[in-house]
Enzyme design. Structure first.
Site, PDB file in Angstrom:
ATOM      1  N   HIS A 159     -39.262  -1.906 -10.677  1.00 56.76           N
ATOM      2  CA  HIS A 159     -39.114  -3.003 -11.654  1.00 56.76           C
ATOM      3  C   HIS A 159     -39.269  -4.385 -11.021  1.00 56.76           C
ATOM      4  O   HIS A 159     -39.362  -5.379 -11.742  1.00 56.76           O
ATOM      5  CB  HIS A 159     -37.759  -2.918 -12.361  1.00 56.76           C
ATOM      6  CG  HIS A 159     -37.583  -1.687 -13.193  1.00 56.76           C
ATOM      7  ND1 HIS A 159     -38.459  -1.365 -14.217  1.00 56.76           N
ATOM      8  CD2 HIS A 159     -36.661  -0.688 -13.161  1.00 56.76           C
ATOM      9  CE1 HIS A 159     -38.061  -0.214 -14.771  1.00 56.76           C
ATOM     10  NE2 HIS A 159     -36.987   0.207 -14.146  1.00 56.76           N
ATOM     11  N   ASP A 195     -41.196   7.845 -12.960  1.00 57.55           N
ATOM     12  CA  ASP A 195     -39.832   7.467 -13.364  1.00 57.55           C
ATOM     13  C   ASP A 195     -39.780   7.354 -14.894  1.00 57.55           C
ATOM     14  O   ASP A 195     -40.798   7.066 -15.530  1.00 57.55           O
ATOM     15  CB  ASP A 195     -39.501   6.114 -12.727  1.00 57.55           C
ATOM     16  CG  ASP A 195     -38.058   5.680 -12.925  1.00 57.55           C
ATOM     17  OD1 ASP A 195     -37.261   5.840 -11.996  1.00 57.55           O
ATOM     18  OD2 ASP A 195     -37.733   5.167 -14.020  1.00 57.55           O
ATOM     19  N   HIS A 197     -38.603   5.068 -16.634  1.00 62.37           N
ATOM     20  CA  HIS A 197     -38.838   3.689 -17.086  1.00 62.37           C
ATOM     21  C   HIS A 197     -40.206   3.179 -16.646  1.00 62.37           C
ATOM     22  O   HIS A 197     -40.675   3.524 -15.551  1.00 62.37           O
ATOM     23  CB  HIS A 197     -37.748   2.776 -16.531  1.00 62.37           C
ATOM     24  CG  HIS A 197     -36.356   3.216 -16.890  1.00 62.37           C
ATOM     25  ND1 HIS A 197     -35.583   3.984 -16.049  1.00 62.37           N
ATOM     26  CD2 HIS A 197     -35.641   3.024 -18.025  1.00 62.37           C
ATOM     27  CE1 HIS A 197     -34.416   4.228 -16.638  1.00 62.37           C
ATOM     28  NE2 HIS A 197     -34.422   3.675 -17.841  1.00 62.37           N
ATOM     29  N   ASP A 284     -35.174  10.312 -13.419  1.00 61.34           N
ATOM     30  CA  ASP A 284     -34.352  10.002 -14.598  1.00 61.34           C
ATOM     31  C   ASP A 284     -35.000  10.524 -15.885  1.00 61.34           C
ATOM     32  O   ASP A 284     -34.521  10.243 -16.989  1.00 61.34           O
ATOM     33  CB  ASP A 284     -34.003   8.509 -14.686  1.00 61.34           C
ATOM     34  CG  ASP A 284     -35.135   7.586 -14.295  1.00 61.34           C
ATOM     35  OD1 ASP A 284     -36.276   8.071 -14.135  1.00 61.34           O
ATOM     36  OD2 ASP A 284     -34.884   6.368 -14.160  1.00 61.34           O
TER      37      ASP A 284
HETATM   38  C1  SS9 Z   1     -29.938   1.601 -20.693  1.00 59.65           C
HETATM   39  C2  SS9 Z   1     -29.800   0.465 -19.700  1.00 59.65           C
HETATM   40  C3  SS9 Z   1     -30.951   0.385 -18.770  1.00 59.65           C
HETATM   41  C4  SS9 Z   1     -31.623  -0.527 -16.628  1.00 59.65           C
HETATM   42  C5  SS9 Z   1     -32.205   0.729 -16.136  1.00 59.65           C
HETATM   43  C6  SS9 Z   1     -32.996   0.553 -14.884  1.00 59.65           C
HETATM   44  C7  SS9 Z   1     -33.548   1.833 -14.396  1.00 59.65           C
HETATM   45  C8  SS9 Z   1     -34.237   1.724 -13.111  1.00 59.65           C
HETATM   46  N1  SS9 Z   1     -28.830   1.665 -21.590  1.00 59.65           N
HETATM   47  N2  SS9 Z   1     -30.655  -0.403 -17.661  1.00 59.65           N
HETATM   48  S1  SS9 Z   1     -35.126   3.141 -12.595  1.00 59.65           S
HETATM   49 ZN    ZN Z   2     -35.823   4.576 -14.122  1.00 61.44          ZN
END
Ligand code: SS9
Ligand code: ZN
Length: 343
Positions: A159, A195, A197, A284
């Site tokens: 990120h 991932d 995200h 994840d």
């Molecule tokens: C979801 C909150 C997400 C950030 C997640 C970052 C993941 C990095 N309720 N918050 S792999």
């Molecule tokens: Zn993630």
């Protein structure tokens, strides 16, 4: 395959993150890396090595110098004000603002972040710095002929963009490694981000460039973090047009749905003919992950490792997310053992 790891990651341990309107204990915690390391040992994946120190210069090949300096000095400036709690940003420039970098630490925290999701404590910089060194050393071994390596990075990186942190990420380990491979003579590198995200930081860093192809499979930004990027029509810009591929998938996606996107991403990567593949390895996507909504099970990670091996490319695995701490080791290392079995 060999694993690269530094204990320094333990210095990064923050107290709280803002989630669903409350401050909650951080999901991104030191035991994540411990669990993965234990599993690497348990499965006898291969040697475990401490990284060499490649210095700051390779970090600044993808991040701005001002941003890296900010990260390095941030905690000291915060502590000088008598503050003891984790650092968190509070304000960001709204649309139609030409943002100028403010002078005080609170303003700068907002200037160098895209969310409040990357808290910093006294050891965050050191942990992030050595995490990047882990990726750099794993990369150097690929450049010297290792067929595959595992960079057990923590904190994660995907990120983090050119000049901002967010989503638990400070330095983009995968992007730093990709750039280092190019700098040591590679012409084309592909980054496959599995991932849950969207890897918004990696996308940002290489968006206008044809020498790094980026492909990411992730939760649809219409319902998932990081909320504003990861749409399929983000294809790259300028010279980078056509070298960015996003596969947004609906909540509840299981292996059947997920692996179709993987198949497409693999065709794209094979067609690009990169010298090296970097896998941003987040697990994840697991069915019991506390902050995600995909439904992969532990055996699916074996299939993922086999699929990646079919590309037949020198491969650098870089650890990203995965918050079901009990299973993170099994899931991540399943990818690696299955990959090794086919090489
Ligand atoms: C979801 C909150 C997400 C950030 C997640 C970052 C993941 C990095 N309720 N918050 S792999
Ligand atoms: Zn993630």
């Amino acid at each position: 395959m060999r694993t690269f790891y530094s204990d320094t990651h333990r210095l990064h341990h923050c107290n709280a993150e803002l989630n669903e309107g409350q401050l909650m204990p951080c999901f991104e915690m030191p035991s994540r890396a411990d669990m993965v390391l234990d599993r690497v040992k348990h499965t006898k994946l291969g040697q475990i090595l401490e990284p060499d120190d490649f210095g700051l210069a390779p970090l600044m090949r993808v991040h701005s110098e001002q941003y890296v300096k900010f990260l390095e000095q941030a905690w000291g400036r915060w502590a000088e004000l008598g503050r003891e709690h984790d650092m968190l940003p509070l304000a960001w420039p709204p649309r139609r603002t030409v943002a100028r970098c403010p002078e005080d630490i609170d303003g700068q925290l907002g200037f160098y972040s895209f969310d409040a999701g990357a808290p910093m404590n006294a050891g965050t910089w050191q942990a992030a710095y050595h995490g990047a060194q882990v990726a750099l050393f794993a990369q150097a071994c690929i450049a010297k002929g290792d067929k595959a390596t595992f960079a057990l990075c923590r904190p994660p990186g995907h990120h983090a963009g050119i000049d901002y942190m967010g989503g638990y990420c400070y330095l983009n380990n995968a992007a730093i490694a990709a750039q280092a491979l190019l700098d040591s003579g590679a012409g084309r590198v592909a980054v496959l981000d599995v991932d849950f995200h969207h890897g918004n930081g990696t996308q940002d860093i290489f968006y206008q460039r044809p020498d790094v192809l980026f492909a990411s499979i992730h939760g649809d930004p219409r319902n998932e973090y990081p909320c504003f990027t990861g749409y399929a029509d983000e294809r790259g810009e300028g010279a980078g047009q056509g070298f960015n591929f996003n596969y947004p998938l609906p909540p509840g996606s299981d292996w059947l749905t997920w692996s179709r996107a993987l198949g497409d991403a693999m065709r794209v990567i094979a067609g690009y003919q990169p010298e090296t593949l970097i896998v941003s390895l987040g697990v994840d996507t697991f069915k019991d992950d506390p902050i995600s909504s995909f439904k992969l099970d532990s055996d699916d990670y074996l299939r993922l490792g086999e699929q990646i091996a079919l590309l037949g490319l020198p491969t650098l695995f870089v650890m990203e997310g995965g918050y079901a701490v009990e299973e993170i080791g099994i899931n991540a290392v399943n990818v690696l053992t299955a990959f090794d079995a086919l090489r």
